[in-house]
Design an enzyme around this catalytic site. Structure first.
Site, PDB file in Angstrom:
ATOM      1  N   ARG A 190      62.019  26.234  69.818  1.00 32.33           N
ATOM      2  CA  ARG A 190      61.602  27.309  70.716  1.00 32.33           C
ATOM      3  C   ARG A 190      61.191  26.730  72.062  1.00 32.33           C
ATOM      4  NH1 ARG A 190      57.444  31.127  67.590  1.00 32.33           N
ATOM      5  NH2 ARG A 190      56.294  30.731  69.505  1.00 32.33           N
TER       6      ARG A 190
ATOM      7  N   ARG B 101      49.223  27.569  75.035  1.00 33.55           N
ATOM      8  CA  ARG B 101      49.128  28.578  73.964  1.00 33.55           C
ATOM      9  C   ARG B 101      47.842  28.391  73.155  1.00 33.55           C
ATOM     10  NH1 ARG B 101      54.329  27.185  71.176  1.00 33.55           N
ATOM     11  NH2 ARG B 101      53.722  28.642  69.540  1.00 33.55           N
TER      12      ARG B 101
ATOM     13  N   ARG C 123      45.906  40.039  69.326  1.00 35.92           N
ATOM     14  CA  ARG C 123      45.459  38.729  69.813  1.00 35.92           C
ATOM     15  C   ARG C 123      44.338  38.833  70.834  1.00 35.92           C
ATOM     16  NH1 ARG C 123      50.057  34.216  69.715  1.00 35.92           N
ATOM     17  NH2 ARG C 123      51.519  35.446  68.548  1.00 35.92           N
TER      18      ARG C 123
ATOM     19  N   LYS D 158      51.252  31.559  60.132  1.00 36.57           N
ATOM     20  CA  LYS D 158      51.326  33.024  59.986  1.00 36.57           C
ATOM     21  C   LYS D 158      52.753  33.467  59.624  1.00 36.57           C
ATOM     22  CE  LYS D 158      49.867  33.965  64.219  1.00 36.57           C
ATOM     23  NZ  LYS D 158      49.747  32.614  64.797  1.00 36.57           N
TER      24      LYS D 158
ATOM     25  N   ARG E   8      58.630  21.623  65.226  1.00 33.01           N
ATOM     26  CA  ARG E   8      59.136  22.841  64.582  1.00 33.01           C
ATOM     27  C   ARG E   8      60.603  23.139  64.914  1.00 33.01           C
ATOM     28  NH1 ARG E   8      55.768  28.387  64.847  1.00 33.01           N
ATOM     29  NH2 ARG E   8      56.170  28.300  67.083  1.00 33.01           N
TER      30      ARG E   8
HETATM   31  P1  ADP Z   1      52.787  31.650  68.007  1.00 39.78           P
HETATM   32  O1  ADP Z   1      51.891  32.359  67.034  1.00 39.78           O
HETATM   33  O2  ADP Z   1      53.231  30.326  67.487  1.00 39.78           O
HETATM   34  O3  ADP Z   1      52.202  31.564  69.378  1.00 39.78           O
HETATM   35  P2  ADP Z   1      54.586  33.948  68.338  1.00 39.78           P
HETATM   36  O4  ADP Z   1      56.032  33.990  68.061  1.00 39.78           O
HETATM   37  O5  ADP Z   1      53.701  34.824  67.523  1.00 39.78           O
HETATM   38  O6  ADP Z   1      54.167  32.418  68.175  1.00 39.78           O
HETATM   39  O7  ADP Z   1      54.328  34.288  69.889  1.00 39.78           O
HETATM   40  C1  ADP Z   1      55.070  33.679  70.910  1.00 39.78           C
HETATM   41  C2  ADP Z   1      54.597  34.183  72.270  1.00 39.78           C
HETATM   42  O8  ADP Z   1      54.811  35.594  72.352  1.00 39.78           O
HETATM   43  C3  ADP Z   1      53.116  34.012  72.576  1.00 39.78           C
HETATM   44  O9  ADP Z   1      52.826  32.720  73.080  1.00 39.78           O
HETATM   45  C4  ADP Z   1      52.910  35.082  73.634  1.00 39.78           C
HETATM   46  O10 ADP Z   1      53.462  34.692  74.881  1.00 39.78           O
HETATM   47  C5  ADP Z   1      53.778  36.220  73.106  1.00 39.78           C
HETATM   48  N1  ADP Z   1      53.007  37.107  72.212  1.00 39.78           N
HETATM   49  C6  ADP Z   1      53.232  37.314  70.895  1.00 39.78           C
HETATM   50  N2  ADP Z   1      52.343  38.179  70.393  1.00 39.78           N
HETATM   51  C7  ADP Z   1      51.529  38.544  71.417  1.00 39.78           C
HETATM   52  C8  ADP Z   1      50.400  39.399  71.537  1.00 39.78           C
HETATM   53  N3  ADP Z   1      49.912  40.061  70.489  1.00 39.78           N
HETATM   54  N4  ADP Z   1      49.827  39.510  72.758  1.00 39.78           N
HETATM   55  C9  ADP Z   1      50.305  38.869  73.813  1.00 39.78           C
HETATM   56  N5  ADP Z   1      51.347  38.026  73.783  1.00 39.78           N
HETATM   57  C10 ADP Z   1      51.961  37.862  72.598  1.00 39.78           C
END
Ligand code: ADP
Length: 212
Positions: free
Chosen positions: A158, A169, A86, A13, A125
């Site tokens: 990360r 996750r 999400r 993404k 990553r």
């Molecule tokens: P990835 O898609 O690889 O999980 P992101 O950077 O999008 O990485 O998200 C990292 C973390 O941030 C998620 O594991 C979650 O803890 C939090 N997060 C991000 N977006 C959301 C969301 N829409 N709802 C809840 N938690 C979120």
């Protein structure tokens, strides 16, 4: 036009958003990046979100929705939603927020990647803390080890890309997010792209075709 990129952690993404920014002038709204910015600035929201993120868990809907609603007040057009919504509650809240602002989601692009590939991608990553571009220790190395090709910043891993956090996750995704595929299909907005083995450029061209 506003689009959502839907897909598991590691499905591409972020890299796809980069393409949409540089080639189509879109603006990325990444809730993960917004949380990390809040964490770096030690805001109250950041400190709260950090507890969940460090465990690989989703941040609660009220916190996430509030942050997105604030963001949308100043910017709500030509957006790529990356990592939001999400959950079903987030998806419903987003529709309401956008409706109030006189706009909507036009297309939802689901990036499908096989689960075993996700794990390899995330454990390898490397991220540029400055421009957020991502690399991979084996499959997408920077020209100089641990240095971003674009801005020379030192790459980092990360904390939530540790193997035990990745598993959580992916579970969160399967339990709470995968259902959005049906949600958006029912709304007639879903486009499914099987992106296994495709380069970021190839994914972009597929998306461009869908959007045109
Ligand atoms: P990835 O898609 O690889 O999980 P992101 O950077 O999008 O990485 O998200 C990292 C973390 O941030 C998620 O594991 C979650 O803890 C939090 N997060 C991000 N977006 C959301 C969301 N829409 N709802 C809840 N938690 C979120």
């Amino acid at each position: 036009m506003n689009i959502i990129l839907l897909g598991a952690p590691g499905s591409g993404k972020g890299s796809t958003s980069e393409q949409l920014i540089s080639r189509k002038g879109m603006t990325q709204l990444s809730t993960g990046d917004l949380f990390r910015k809040n964490i770096a600035e030690k805001t109250a929201l950041g400190l709260e979100a950090q507890k969940f993120m460090n465990a690989g868990k989703y941040v609660p809907d009220e916190i996430t929705n509030g942050m997105v609603e604030d963001y949308l007040q100043t910017n709500h057009d030509n957006l790529v939603f990356d990592g939001f919504p999400r959950t079903r509650a987030q998806a419903e809240a987003l529709d309401k927020m956008l409706e109030k602002l006189g706009t909507k989601i036009d297309k939802v692009i689901y990036l499908h990647v096989d689960e075993e590939v996700l794990f390899d991608r995330l454990t390898g990553r490397l991220i540029c803390p400055k421009c957020k571009r991502s690399y991979h220790k084996i499959t997408r190395k920077p020209q100089v080890e641990w240095i971003c090709d674009f801005d020379g910043a030192e790459l980092v891993t990360r904390p939530d890309d540790a193997p035990d956090k990745i598993a959580t996750r992916i579970d969160e995704y399967n339990n709470l997010t995968a259902t959005l595929i049906n949600f958006y299909q029912a709304h007639g907005k879903l486009v499914i792209l099987d992106v296994n083995g495709l380069s970021v450029e190839a994914i972009y061209f597929d998306i461009e075709e869908v959007l045109n």
